[in-house]
Design an enzyme around this catalytic site. Structure first.
Site, PDB file in Angstrom:
ATOM      1  N   THR A 139      14.437 -17.653  -2.116  1.00 27.64           N
ATOM      2  CA  THR A 139      15.664 -18.435  -2.018  1.00 27.64           C
ATOM      3  C   THR A 139      15.360 -19.760  -1.343  1.00 27.64           C
ATOM      4  O   THR A 139      14.659 -19.800  -0.325  1.00 27.64           O
ATOM      5  CB  THR A 139      16.776 -17.716  -1.231  1.00 27.64           C
ATOM      6  OG1 THR A 139      17.863 -18.617  -1.021  1.00 27.64           O
ATOM      7  CG2 THR A 139      16.302 -17.190   0.105  1.00 27.64           C
ATOM      8  N   ILE A 140      15.869 -20.843  -1.916  1.00 28.36           N
ATOM      9  CA  ILE A 140      15.707 -22.134  -1.252  1.00 28.36           C
ATOM     10  C   ILE A 140      16.578 -22.193  -0.001  1.00 28.36           C
ATOM     11  O   ILE A 140      16.399 -23.078   0.836  1.00 28.36           O
ATOM     12  CB  ILE A 140      16.014 -23.319  -2.184  1.00 28.36           C
ATOM     13  CG1 ILE A 140      17.462 -23.317  -2.649  1.00 28.36           C
ATOM     14  CG2 ILE A 140      15.061 -23.329  -3.371  1.00 28.36           C
ATOM     15  CD1 ILE A 140      17.853 -24.554  -3.457  1.00 28.36           C
ATOM     16  N   ASP A 141      17.510 -21.234   0.133  1.00 27.70           N
ATOM     17  CA  ASP A 141      18.373 -21.197   1.325  1.00 27.70           C
ATOM     18  C   ASP A 141      17.618 -20.733   2.563  1.00 27.70           C
ATOM     19  O   ASP A 141      18.092 -20.929   3.690  1.00 27.70           O
ATOM     20  CB  ASP A 141      19.562 -20.268   1.101  1.00 27.70           C
ATOM     21  CG  ASP A 141      20.491 -20.748   0.007  1.00 27.70           C
ATOM     22  OD1 ASP A 141      20.294 -21.876  -0.481  1.00 27.70           O
ATOM     23  OD2 ASP A 141      21.407 -19.994  -0.367  1.00 27.70           O
ATOM     24  N   MET A 185      22.313 -27.012  -0.862  1.00 26.51           N
ATOM     25  CA  MET A 185      22.613 -25.592  -0.999  1.00 26.51           C
ATOM     26  C   MET A 185      22.410 -24.863   0.327  1.00 26.51           C
ATOM     27  O   MET A 185      21.707 -25.316   1.212  1.00 26.51           O
ATOM     28  CB  MET A 185      21.763 -24.973  -2.109  1.00 26.51           C
ATOM     29  CG  MET A 185      22.254 -25.369  -3.483  1.00 26.51           C
ATOM     30  SD  MET A 185      21.477 -24.446  -4.800  1.00 26.51           S
ATOM     31  CE  MET A 185      22.610 -24.860  -6.137  1.00 26.51           C
ATOM     32  N   GLY A 186      23.028 -23.695   0.403  1.00 24.47           N
ATOM     33  CA  GLY A 186      22.977 -22.880   1.606  1.00 24.47           C
ATOM     34  C   GLY A 186      24.313 -22.189   1.797  1.00 24.47           C
ATOM     35  O   GLY A 186      25.138 -22.633   2.585  1.00 24.47           O
ATOM     36  N   TYR A 309      21.418 -28.597  -7.265  1.00 22.51           N
ATOM     37  CA  TYR A 309      20.938 -28.218  -8.585  1.00 22.51           C
ATOM     38  C   TYR A 309      19.730 -29.040  -9.027  1.00 22.51           C
ATOM     39  O   TYR A 309      19.019 -28.649  -9.951  1.00 22.51           O
ATOM     40  CB  TYR A 309      22.079 -28.339  -9.600  1.00 22.51           C
ATOM     41  CG  TYR A 309      23.211 -27.391  -9.293  1.00 22.51           C
ATOM     42  CD1 TYR A 309      23.133 -26.057  -9.658  1.00 22.51           C
ATOM     43  CD2 TYR A 309      24.336 -27.814  -8.591  1.00 22.51           C
ATOM     44  CE1 TYR A 309      24.164 -25.170  -9.350  1.00 22.51           C
ATOM     45  CE2 TYR A 309      25.364 -26.943  -8.273  1.00 22.51           C
ATOM     46  CZ  TYR A 309      25.269 -25.613  -8.666  1.00 22.51           C
ATOM     47  OH  TYR A 309      26.281 -24.739  -8.350  1.00 22.51           O
ATOM     48  N   LEU A 311      17.181 -29.526  -7.102  1.00 21.51           N
ATOM     49  CA  LEU A 311      16.023 -28.991  -6.386  1.00 21.51           C
ATOM     50  C   LEU A 311      15.571 -27.629  -6.882  1.00 21.51           C
ATOM     51  O   LEU A 311      14.407 -27.260  -6.728  1.00 21.51           O
ATOM     52  CB  LEU A 311      16.342 -28.897  -4.889  1.00 21.51           C
ATOM     53  CG  LEU A 311      16.817 -30.177  -4.209  1.00 21.51           C
ATOM     54  CD1 LEU A 311      17.180 -29.897  -2.760  1.00 21.51           C
ATOM     55  CD2 LEU A 311      15.756 -31.250  -4.300  1.00 21.51           C
TER      56      LEU A 311
END
Length: 429
Positions: A139-141, A185-186, A309, A311
Site C-alpha cells: 500500500t502506498i498509504d 492518498m491515505g 491516482y 502515483l
C-alpha cells in the site's frame, strides 16, 4: 490441473501500488525454480468468489519465467486488481475455497493492503488448513502494522514521485502567486501526505491524526488552519504556497456535515469505506477558503489537484524493485517450509535482510475484526520535526503584535477579532 506438489496461485487486491509486478515476477520465478506450476488470477477476488469455474478459468493465466522476467520495471499490475470483498459476496469464501482446490492450488500468494489481507484470512479460515496463504503487504498509504516502522512496498516510490510533483507545484505557485490544495492518498493514515509534504518542504501538511482528540473533524476547522497559513504567508510577503492534505481527513468528517455540502456524493465500497474520490476534498476546501476571502473583498487565487491516482501506477524506483524481489522470494520460501513453526497463514516481512512472518491471527484487531492499521504517531519527533518546517499559526505568533497586526489587516479584522477567531488552532512553538 493439480499436481502432487500442489500449485501456486497469485492475485492482487485493492488499489494499485508501484512494485506489484515485481512481486508477481519474484513469486513466479522462485516457484518455477522449485518445480511448481504458477497460476495468476485476474482482478483480485472478483472471479474467484463466483460459483462459475468456467468463467474463472477465462481469467486465469499460467506463468512461466519468461513471461515475467522483466515486468518488475513496470508500474501497474499484469493481473489487474479489484476491491471485491469475499466476505461480502454470497457464499464468497466457500466459492473461493472450492475454486482454488479445483485449480489444484495448495499455496496462495495474495498481494494487497489491509482489506486484501482480511479477505485472505477469511478464505484461509474457510480452507481449514488445506490451502496455505502468504500475504505480501502492499500500500502506498504505508499503514500496515509492519515491525520497526518498516515501509510497505510502493510507499517509497509514491513519496519519491509525489515530492517531485509538489516541488513543481511550489514553483508554479511562486511563479503565478497562487495556492495549491494538493490531496494525497491515505484513507486511514497520513504517512504518504506527511512524507511528501516533509520531503518537498510544502507550506503546510494536514493529516487526520492531528485531530485525534476530535470525534469528528470539523471541515471549518480545517479551513481555519489553512486560511491562517495563507494569512501568515501573505503577512511575511509570500502570496503563494502549497497545502498537502491526506484524503483520509474526509473520512473523519461527520456524515451529517458531508451530506450538507452541495454536490458531495456519500457512497461506500464493498469494505464499508467512504468512496473518497466522490467527496472531492480538495475542491471543498478550495471553494470554502476562496469564498472567505471573496466575502472580505479580497481575491485569493487557488487551484485544487489530487495527485493520488498519478502515483499508484508509477514505475517503481530501485528501492521497491529490490524490496519486492525479497518479498516475492520470501513468500514462496515460507509456503514451502514444512516445519511446524511455519505452518500458519502469514504476512511476509523482510527486515534488515532477514525474512520473518506475521501470522494472520496476530494482525486482526479484535474490536473491528479487521487488520490493525498503523497510524502516524504525532507524539514522535518525526512528526514534530515536520510541523517545525510548516508555515502555521503558532502560539508565539499570538504574542507578536506586529505580525498579528499585518495578518489582521489582510483579513480585514481587528487584532482582537483575529485572535478570537484563530487562537484555538495555533500550535505549540
Amino acid at each position: 490441473m493439480s499436481q502432487e506438489k500442489g500449485n501456486v496461485g497469485i492475485l492482487v487486491g485493492g488499489g494499485p501500488a508501484p512494485g506489484l509486478n515485481g512481486v508477481i515476477a519474484a513469486v513466479t520465478i522462485e516457484a518455477r525454480r522449485r518445480g511448481l506450476k504458477v497460476y495468476g488470477i485476474y482482478d483480485g477476488y472478483k472471479w474467484l468468489v463466483q460459483d462459475d469455474f468456467d468463467e474463472l478459468m477465462e481469467r486465469v493465466v499460467e506463468f512461466e519465467i519468461q513471461d515475467v522476467s522483466r515486468i518488475h520495471f513496470n508500474g501497474g499490475s499484469v493481473l489487474r486488481t479489484s476491491r471485491t470483498n469475499p466476505a461480502r459476496e454470497e457464499n464468497g469464501v466457500k466459492n473461493a475455497v472450492k475454486n482454488l482446490e479445483k485449480l489444484g492450488i495448495k499455496y496462495m500468494v495474495t498481494i494487497g493492503g489491509d482489506d486484501t489481507s482480511y479477505g485472505a484470512s477469511e478464505i484461509a479460515k474457510g480452507a481449514e488448513g488445506r490451502i496455505k496463504f502468504a500475504h505480501v503487504p502492499k500500500t502506498i498509504d504505508n499503514d500496515l502494522p509492519l515491525p520497526n516502522d518498516l515501509p510497505t512496498f510502493g510507499y517509497n516510490t509514491a513519496r519519491h514521485y509525489g515530492a517531485q510533483l509538489v516541488k513543481n507545484l511550489m514553483e508554479d505557485a511562486k511563479t503565478t502567486s497562487r495556492w495549491y490544495v494538493t490531496v494525497a492518498m491515505g484513507r486511514h493514515a497520513g504517512h504518504l501526505a506527511l512524507g511528501i509534504g516533509k520531503s518537498a518542504g510544502a507550506t503546510l501538511t494536514l493529516i487526520a491524526e492531528e485531530f485525534k482528540d476530535d470525534e469528528y473533524i470539523d471541515i471549518e476547522k480545517v479551513c481555519d488552519i489553512f486560511e491562517a497559513s495563507i494569512l501568515k504567508r501573505r503577512a511575511m510577503g509570500n502570496p503563494h504556497g502549497v497545502l498537502v492534505i491526506a484524503e483520509g481527513v474526509a473520512e473523519r468528517f461527520s456524515p451529517e456535515q458531508l451530506k450538507s455540502i452541495p454536490g458531495v456524493m456519500v457512497e461506500y465500497d464493498n469494505y464499508g469505506h467512504l468512496r473518497l474520490a466522490e467527496v472531492e476534498l480538495g475542491k471543498i476546501i478550495m471553494q470554502k477558503v476562496t469564498e472567505r476571502f471573496k466575502e472580505r473583498g479580497d481575491k485569493q487565487s487557488m487551484v485544487e489537484i489530487n495527485i493520488g491516482y498519478v502515483l499508484r501506477c508509477a514505475d517503481p524506483i530501485p528501492y521497491d524493485q529490490e524490496y519486492t524481489r525479497d518479498l516475492g522470494y520470501s513468500a514462496v520460501d515460507y509456503l514451502m517450509r514444512t516445519d511446524p513453526e511455519h505452518q500458519k497463514n502469514a504476512m511476509i516481512c523482510v527486515e534488515n535482510g532477514r525474512f520473518h512472518p506475521l501470522y494472520f491471527e496476530d494482525m486482526i484487531d479484535p474490536k473491528t475484526n479487521k487488520t490493525t492499521v498503523r497510524l502516524v504517531d504525532t507524539e514522535r519527533d518525526y512528526y514534530k520535526v515536520a510541523t517545525k518546517y510548516m508555515v502555521r499559526l503558532e502560539q508565539r505568533d499570538l504574542k507578536d503584535n506586529a505580525l498579528i497586526s499585518r495578518m489582521a489587516d489582510i483579513a480585514r479584522m481587528t487584532n482582537e477579532e483575529f485572535i478570537k477567531k484563530f487562537e484555538y488552532i495555533a500550535i505549540d512553538d
